[in-house]
Design a protein around this motif. Structure first.
Motif, PDB file in Angstrom:
ATOM      1  N   ASP A  65       0.811  -1.227   0.000  1.00  0.00           N
ATOM      2  CA  ASP A  65       0.000   0.000   0.000  1.00  0.00           C
ATOM      3  C   ASP A  65       0.838   1.268   0.000  1.00  0.00           C
ATOM      4  N   GLN A  66       2.124   1.182   0.399  1.00  0.00           N
ATOM      5  CA  GLN A  66       2.975   2.358   0.475  1.00  0.00           C
ATOM      6  C   GLN A  66       3.883   2.497  -0.743  1.00  0.00           C
ATOM      7  N   LEU A  67       3.733   1.622  -1.743  1.00  0.00           N
ATOM      8  CA  LEU A  67       4.631   1.611  -2.900  1.00  0.00           C
ATOM      9  C   LEU A  67       4.117   2.516  -4.017  1.00  0.00           C
ATOM     10  N   PRO A  68       5.025   3.055  -4.851  1.00  0.00           N
ATOM     11  CA  PRO A  68       4.599   3.906  -5.975  1.00  0.00           C
ATOM     12  C   PRO A  68       3.684   3.188  -6.963  1.00  0.00           C
ATOM     13  N   ARG A 119       1.459   0.873  -6.279  1.00  0.00           N
ATOM     14  CA  ARG A 119       0.423   0.182  -5.510  1.00  0.00           C
ATOM     15  C   ARG A 119      -0.887   0.046  -6.280  1.00  0.00           C
ATOM     16  N   ALA A 120      -1.232   1.003  -7.144  1.00  0.00           N
ATOM     17  CA  ALA A 120      -2.532   0.973  -7.821  1.00  0.00           C
ATOM     18  C   ALA A 120      -2.692  -0.304  -8.633  1.00  0.00           C
ATOM     19  N   ALA A 121      -1.661  -0.659  -9.392  1.00  0.00           N
ATOM     20  CA  ALA A 121      -1.743  -1.861 -10.220  1.00  0.00           C
ATOM     21  C   ALA A 121      -1.813  -3.112  -9.358  1.00  0.00           C
ATOM     22  N   LEU A 122      -1.039  -3.150  -8.280  1.00  0.00           N
ATOM     23  CA  LEU A 122      -1.007  -4.333  -7.419  1.00  0.00           C
ATOM     24  C   LEU A 122      -2.311  -4.504  -6.643  1.00  0.00           C
ATOM     25  N   VAL A 123      -2.841  -3.423  -6.095  1.00  0.00           N
ATOM     26  CA  VAL A 123      -4.098  -3.503  -5.357  1.00  0.00           C
ATOM     27  C   VAL A 123      -5.243  -3.862  -6.297  1.00  0.00           C
ATOM     28  N   THR A 124      -5.232  -3.313  -7.494  1.00  0.00           N
ATOM     29  CA  THR A 124      -6.270  -3.642  -8.475  1.00  0.00           C
ATOM     30  C   THR A 124      -6.208  -5.113  -8.865  1.00  0.00           C
ATOM     31  N   GLN A 140      -5.252   6.529   5.780  1.00  0.00           N
ATOM     32  CA  GLN A 140      -4.018   7.279   6.026  1.00  0.00           C
ATOM     33  C   GLN A 140      -2.957   6.462   6.772  1.00  0.00           C
ATOM     34  N   GLY A 141      -2.710   5.254   6.270  1.00  0.00           N
ATOM     35  CA  GLY A 141      -1.664   4.414   6.834  1.00  0.00           C
ATOM     36  C   GLY A 141      -2.114   3.491   7.934  1.00  0.00           C
ATOM     37  N   ARG A 142      -3.345   3.653   8.447  1.00  0.00           N
ATOM     38  CA  ARG A 142      -3.834   2.757   9.500  1.00  0.00           C
ATOM     39  C   ARG A 142      -4.274   1.414   8.926  1.00  0.00           C
ATOM     40  N   GLU A 143      -4.354   1.304   7.608  1.00  0.00           N
ATOM     41  CA  GLU A 143      -4.693   0.032   6.974  1.00  0.00           C
ATOM     42  C   GLU A 143      -3.589  -0.329   5.999  1.00  0.00           C
ATOM     43  N   GLN A 144      -3.079  -1.543   6.133  1.00  0.00           N
ATOM     44  CA  GLN A 144      -2.004  -2.029   5.277  1.00  0.00           C
ATOM     45  C   GLN A 144      -2.548  -3.083   4.313  1.00  0.00           C
ATOM     46  N   PHE A 145      -1.981  -3.112   3.126  1.00  0.00           N
ATOM     47  CA  PHE A 145      -2.400  -4.081   2.110  1.00  0.00           C
ATOM     48  C   PHE A 145      -1.198  -4.954   1.764  1.00  0.00           C
ATOM     49  N   TRP A 146      -1.389  -6.271   1.937  1.00  0.00           N
ATOM     50  CA  TRP A 146      -0.318  -7.240   1.732  1.00  0.00           C
ATOM     51  C   TRP A 146      -0.688  -8.217   0.624  1.00  0.00           C
ATOM     52  N   VAL A 147       0.320  -8.651  -0.144  1.00  0.00           N
ATOM     53  CA  VAL A 147       0.085  -9.634  -1.203  1.00  0.00           C
ATOM     54  C   VAL A 147       1.125 -10.738  -1.139  1.00  0.00           C
ATOM     55  N   ALA A 148       0.713 -11.908  -1.592  1.00  0.00           N
ATOM     56  CA  ALA A 148       1.641 -13.003  -1.882  1.00  0.00           C
ATOM     57  C   ALA A 148       1.702 -13.121  -3.398  1.00  0.00           C
ATOM     58  N   GLU A 149       2.903 -13.187  -3.921  1.00  0.00           N
ATOM     59  CA  GLU A 149       3.097 -13.250  -5.372  1.00  0.00           C
ATOM     60  C   GLU A 149       3.901 -14.486  -5.755  1.00  0.00           C
ATOM     61  N   ALA A 150       3.556 -15.040  -6.889  1.00  0.00           N
ATOM     62  CA  ALA A 150       4.301 -16.176  -7.436  1.00  0.00           C
ATOM     63  C   ALA A 150       5.071 -15.718  -8.668  1.00  0.00           C
ATOM     64  N   ARG A 151       6.326 -16.106  -8.734  1.00  0.00           N
ATOM     65  CA  ARG A 151       7.153 -15.758  -9.885  1.00  0.00           C
ATOM     66  C   ARG A 151       6.664 -16.521 -11.123  1.00  0.00           C
ATOM     67  N   ARG A 162      -5.508  -7.697   4.264  1.00  0.00           N
ATOM     68  CA  ARG A 162      -5.280  -6.386   4.880  1.00  0.00           C
ATOM     69  C   ARG A 162      -4.983  -6.538   6.374  1.00  0.00           C
ATOM     70  N   LEU A 163      -4.294  -5.561   6.900  1.00  0.00           N
ATOM     71  CA  LEU A 163      -4.117  -5.404   8.333  1.00  0.00           C
ATOM     72  C   LEU A 163      -4.693  -4.043   8.692  1.00  0.00           C
ATOM     73  N   ALA A 164      -5.762  -4.036   9.492  1.00  0.00           N
ATOM     74  CA  ALA A 164      -6.440  -2.790   9.858  1.00  0.00           C
ATOM     75  C   ALA A 164      -6.134  -2.449  11.308  1.00  0.00           C
ATOM     76  N   LEU A 165      -5.325  -1.439  11.521  1.00  0.00           N
ATOM     77  CA  LEU A 165      -5.008  -0.969  12.864  1.00  0.00           C
ATOM     78  C   LEU A 165      -6.199  -0.162  13.380  1.00  0.00           C
ATOM     79  N   VAL A 166      -6.699  -0.520  14.551  1.00  0.00           N
ATOM     80  CA  VAL A 166      -7.902   0.125  15.085  1.00  0.00           C
ATOM     81  C   VAL A 166      -7.466   1.185  16.089  1.00  0.00           C
ATOM     82  N   GLU A 167      -7.617   2.431  15.683  1.00  0.00           N
ATOM     83  CA  GLU A 167      -7.136   3.558  16.475  1.00  0.00           C
ATOM     84  C   GLU A 167      -7.778   3.576  17.867  1.00  0.00           C
ATOM     85  N   GLY A 168      -6.957   3.818  18.884  1.00  0.00           N
ATOM     86  CA  GLY A 168      -7.464   3.921  20.240  1.00  0.00           C
ATOM     87  C   GLY A 168      -7.731   2.601  20.919  1.00  0.00           C
ATOM     88  N   THR A 169      -7.274   1.494  20.324  1.00  0.00           N
ATOM     89  CA  THR A 169      -7.483   0.162  20.893  1.00  0.00           C
ATOM     90  C   THR A 169      -6.165  -0.613  20.909  1.00  0.00           C
TER      91      THR A 169
END
Length: 273
Positions: free
Chosen positions: A134-137, A139-144, A171-182, A194-201
């Protein structure tokens, strides 16, 4: 697990992850009594910590009817979800919701546990790698691509554009992770979550984990979960939670998460015409 430990996990879940926490990332939200009502890009949603303060079945039914009227008055809402839990009052809620046009979806198990229990080393098949995108330049193609894979597996789900908009709102509280095969021509997304960080918890949620059928049974989902658990711990998270299907529950249980209750989404669809 001893009953008191399971009860403590459920109490933490109820106190920290329901109501306002559950509409994190919404386009907009408001309150009606104990309810939080939220609009997302791909639908609408109702959450609450408890209905017991309403005091009577009649008051619960009044709130159900009022909520249907509220969303029915919004032309952009084609459907919305009222999320129930198996340990909630009143037991008659199923019938009340059905009377007002809701239909239950698949029952899922709510899993909760220490993040450290999932942060283990998992050997991946040759040619498979896992990374946060999610933080990569690019990211749009990978998330899609990942969203299209998930939609093929589950039959529906947010589009890549909707997911990118959600990531922006979080705004960074949610991360998007992928597994890729060559592959011979580059790489292919075979699993995402996804990893969703829950603010205040003390919590973060692990969501998704849709793996292509031909890649299942090789530890990829567990490795993706472990990577997200390590990231959660680095962010100061104590607990992880997930609503899981019968397919992923055994993996999460082996990793140390505990089934504390069930959850059933009740779906209201706008009548045709």
């Amino acid at each position: 697990m001893p009953h008191d430990e399971r009860a403590a996990l459920l109490a933490a879940y109820d106190a920290q992850l329901r109501g306002a926490a559950e509409v994190q990332g919404a386009v907009s939200s408001d309150q009606s009594g104990p309810l939080w009502r939220a609009l997302f890009d791909d639908g609408a949603f109702v959450s609450y910590e408890s209905l017991e303060g309403l005091g009577s079945i009649e008051e619960v039914e009044r709130l159900v009817a009022e909520t249907v009227e509220h969303f029915a008055a919004l032309p952009q809402v084609r459907s919305f979800e009222w999320k129930t839990r198996g340990h909630d009052w009143p037991a008659e809620l199923d019938g009340l919701l059905r009377r007002h046009g809701f239909e239950p979806d698949e029952v899922e198990t709510v899993m909760v546990g220490q993040a450290g229990h999932l942060a283990v080393d998992v050997q991946l098949p040759e040619g498979v790698s896992i990374r946060r995108v999610d933080q990569l330049p690019d990211r749009a193609a990978l998330v899609t691509e990942a969203s299209e894979v998930a939609a093929r597996i589950f039959g529906d789900g947010p589009s890549g554009a909707e997911m990118l908009q959600r990531l922006d709102r979080m705004q960074g509280r949610e991360q998007f992770w992928v597994a890729e095969a060559r592959t011979a021509t580059g790489s292919q997304v075979i699993c995402s979550g996804r990893l969703a960080l829950v603010e205040g918890t003390e919590f973060a949620g692990v969501w998704g984990g849709s793996t292509l059928p031909e890649w299942r049974g090789q530890g990829i989902y567990r490795a993706l979960t472990a990577a997200r658990a390590r990231s959660a711990i680095a962010e100061g998270v104590r607990y992880l939670n997930s609503d899981c299907t019968s397919m992923s529950r055994p993996i999460l249980e082996r990793s140390g998460l505990v089934a504390v209750t069930t959850t059933t989404p009740y779906i209201w669809n706008r009548p045709a015409g």
